[in-house]
Design an enzyme around this catalytic site. Sequence first.
Site, PDB file in Angstrom:
ATOM      1  CB  CYS A  53      -0.916   0.013   1.225  1.00 55.86           C
ATOM      2  SG  CYS A  53      -2.228  -1.223   1.170  1.00 55.86           S
ATOM      3  CB  ALA A 192     -12.300 -11.924   2.784  1.00 58.83           C
ATOM      4  N   GLY A 193      -9.291  -9.840   3.328  1.00 60.15           N
ATOM      5  CA  GLY A 193      -7.839  -9.953   3.276  1.00 60.15           C
ATOM      6  C   GLY A 193      -7.208  -9.927   4.652  1.00 60.15           C
TER       7      GLY A 193
END
Length: 368
Positions: A53, A192-193
Amino acid sequence: MNAESFFVIGATHHEAPISVREKLALTAEAELALHRELAACPAVSELAILSTCNRIEFYGVAADSAAAAVVEHRFREQVGFEAAEFASIRLRLEGIAAVRHLFEVAAGVDSQMIGENEIFGQVKEAYATAAARGSAGPLLNRIFQKAFQAAKHVRTHTSISAGQVSVANVAVDLAQNVFGNLAPLRVLLIGAGEIGEKTARAFQSRGVSRLTLSSRRLEKTLAIAEGLGAGTLPFEQRESQLADFDVAVCATAAPTAVISAVSVSSAVRRRAGRPLLLLDLALPRDVEALAAEVPNAFLYNLDDLAAIASENRTARASEVERCRQILGERTEFLWRDLAARAAVEAAARRFHTDKSGETPLPPAGATS
C-alpha cells in the site's frame, strides 16, 4: 557477481501521496504479466517486485546500463504515467545505496508507520515470488537474505517496533477517540484480506463483540467469520445496510471504490445524529473521497492513519537513528564481502583466460 549492478526503481509514500499511489497500483494479473516481461528482458538479469500500500519497487540486477531505464519505461507504460510526471516522484538507487534502502525497508525503518511488522513479511514474499518465478539469481539471493537477517537483528536489539505501529492498532485507537467505549459498537468489515482480519481482531481485543464481515469471496468470508465468531453480510448489501453500523472498515482489493459518497450520505441521515466512522485501509481506495464532506461522517485513509501514528514517532526517534546506524554497518559489511567475491571471480576468469586463451564461464560454485 557485480554488486554495482544492483538497483531499485519505483515510488513510495515519501514522494507519492495515496492519490498517486493508487494510480501506480498493479493488480495481481498485471504485476505477473509485467514481471514476466521484465524478467525476460536481456537488460535485466535478476528481478523482484515489492508492491504494498505504501510502495511499488522493482529490485533488479542490471545485465547492461539500460536495465533501470527499461524497467521504468515499461512500468510507466503499464500505469499510464508520462516520464516527467513519474520523475517527480521516482525512487532510483544503485549499488550500495540500493542495498541500504532494502535493509531499511525490510526493517520497517522506511515505513509510513515506523517499526511496523507487516513490511518484513511483504519483503520476504516478494523475494519468494521472484525465486518461484525463476528471476532471483545469486546476487538478489544474497542481498535479500542479508536484509532479512539485518531486519531481525534490529527488531530484536532495538525498540523500533515498540508501541502501536500497525494500521490495525492505529485504526482501533482512532475509533476509541471518536466513540470512547468500543464495546457497544457494531463494526462492518468489508474485504476478506489479511489487513482487514487483523483490524477485526484488534477491535475484538478492545471489547467489540458485534462484528460483521462482507466480501465478494463468500467461502473466504465464511471461514474468517467462523474464526472470529462474527456475522456475515452479502456483499451486494454493503451500502444499503451501512446505516446499521457505527464503524466500516474497508479493505478490499477492488480496482474502484465499493462505498459511494451518496450511500454514506444516505446512511448518515438514517443514523439520527450518530456518527459514522469509515476506515479506508485499501489501495486503491475503497471509499469515494467526497464521503469526507458528509456531515457526521468521519473518513480516514492510509495516509491519514500514518499521520496520526507519526505523532508518536518522536518517542522512537532515537531508536530510528540507532537502527539506521546498525543497518548502515551491516550494509557496509555486505558490500565489502560482495566486492571481495567479485574480485575472486574476476581473478578466476583471468586465470582461465591465460590458460586457454578464451573466457569460459566462472567455475562452479564461484557465486554461491
